[in-house]
Design a protein around this motif. Structure first.
Motif, mmCIF file in Angstrom:
data_model
loop_
_atom_site.group_PDB
_atom_site.id
_atom_site.type_symbol
_atom_site.label_atom_id
_atom_site.label_comp_id
_atom_site.label_asym_id
_atom_site.label_seq_id
_atom_site.Cartn_x
_atom_site.Cartn_y
_atom_site.Cartn_z
ATOM 1 N N MET A 1 6.253 4.804 7.783
ATOM 2 C CA MET A 1 5.279 4.155 6.927
ATOM 3 C C MET A 1 3.902 4.272 7.594
ATOM 4 N N THR A 2 2.936 4.708 6.827
ATOM 5 C CA THR A 2 1.590 4.833 7.378
ATOM 6 C C THR A 2 0.929 3.466 7.465
ATOM 7 N N ALA B 1 1.262 0.050 5.068
ATOM 8 C CA ALA B 1 1.565 -1.250 5.684
ATOM 9 C C ALA B 1 0.461 -2.259 5.357
ATOM 10 N N PHE B 2 -0.801 -1.827 5.426
ATOM 11 C CA PHE B 2 -1.893 -2.743 5.095
ATOM 12 C C PHE B 2 -1.848 -3.119 3.620
ATOM 13 N N LEU B 3 -1.544 -2.173 2.754
ATOM 14 C CA LEU B 3 -1.453 -2.470 1.323
ATOM 15 C C LEU B 3 -0.371 -3.517 1.057
ATOM 16 N N ILE C 1 -1.243 -7.218 -0.464
ATOM 17 C CA ILE C 1 -0.620 -7.724 -1.690
ATOM 18 C C ILE C 1 0.175 -8.997 -1.400
ATOM 19 N N ALA C 2 0.943 -8.994 -0.316
ATOM 20 C CA ALA C 2 1.756 -10.165 0.020
ATOM 21 C C ALA C 2 0.891 -11.382 0.322
ATOM 22 N N TRP D 1 -6.871 -6.593 8.949
ATOM 23 C CA TRP D 1 -5.513 -7.043 9.254
ATOM 24 C C TRP D 1 -5.528 -8.504 9.692
ATOM 25 N N VAL D 2 -6.449 -8.823 10.581
ATOM 26 C CA VAL D 2 -6.524 -10.188 11.107
ATOM 27 C C VAL D 2 -6.880 -11.168 9.990
#
Length: 157
Positions: free
Chosen positions: A1-2, A6-8, A12-13, A118-119
């Motif tokens: 997984m890129t 992972a960020f997407l 979304i979550a 991310w943070v």
């Protein structure tokens, strides 16, 4: 997984969690971060190689997001928006660094901008979880400063 996928997934979550389980400040924060992430995808200049020079569109988006989170920090009863505002301020400083030292390297510029996103998503998840904890413990969680819900009850008699 890129890392993009992972960020997407994280975006979304965290946005769905805050939208469904958060108070109004968390919902505004989720919409702002979600919209800012998507706007940044389209703001990069398609006529040139990305991050080889200042990404003016992304800088403008980061400044708008910073303004929104500063407003949230001032108006809401929550502490977490000031943390996200600080992360966004770091992103703005990274853009300034690209202006001052354009030879620093495009990968460093790109990665330095990406890390704060991310943070911010993790801060949003924790903020929403804390909101749920306060609701469970106290039965309410006032969202805004200065409103009737944020004042203690009047003692009579």
């Amino acid at each position: 997984m890129t890392r993009h996928v992972a960020f997407l997934i994280l975006l979304i979550a965290s946005s769905l969690y805050a939208a469904m389980r958060g108070g109004r400040p968390e919902q505004i924060g989720a919409a702002t971060l979600f919209g800012g992430a998507w706007a940044s995808v389209f703001a990069a200049d398609p006529t040139r190689a990305h991050f080889r020079q200042l990404e003016t569109g992304i800088l403008i988006i980061d400044m708008v997001l910073l303004a929104i989170f500063l407003w949230l920090a001032i108006r809401s009863t929550r502490f977490w928006p000031i943390w996200v505002a600080a992360l966004l301020q770091a992103e703005v400083f990274i853009h300034v660094g690209q202006i001052v030292v354009p030879a620093a390297g495009w990968k460093a510029y790109m990665n330095a901008l990406a890390v704060w996103g991310w943070v911010a998503q993790i801060v949003l998840i924790v903020a929403t979880w804390r909101h749920r904890q306060r609701l469970a413990q106290q039965g309410s969680d006032a969202s805004w400063k200065g409103g009737p819900a944020s004042r203690p009850p009047i003692q009579r008699g």
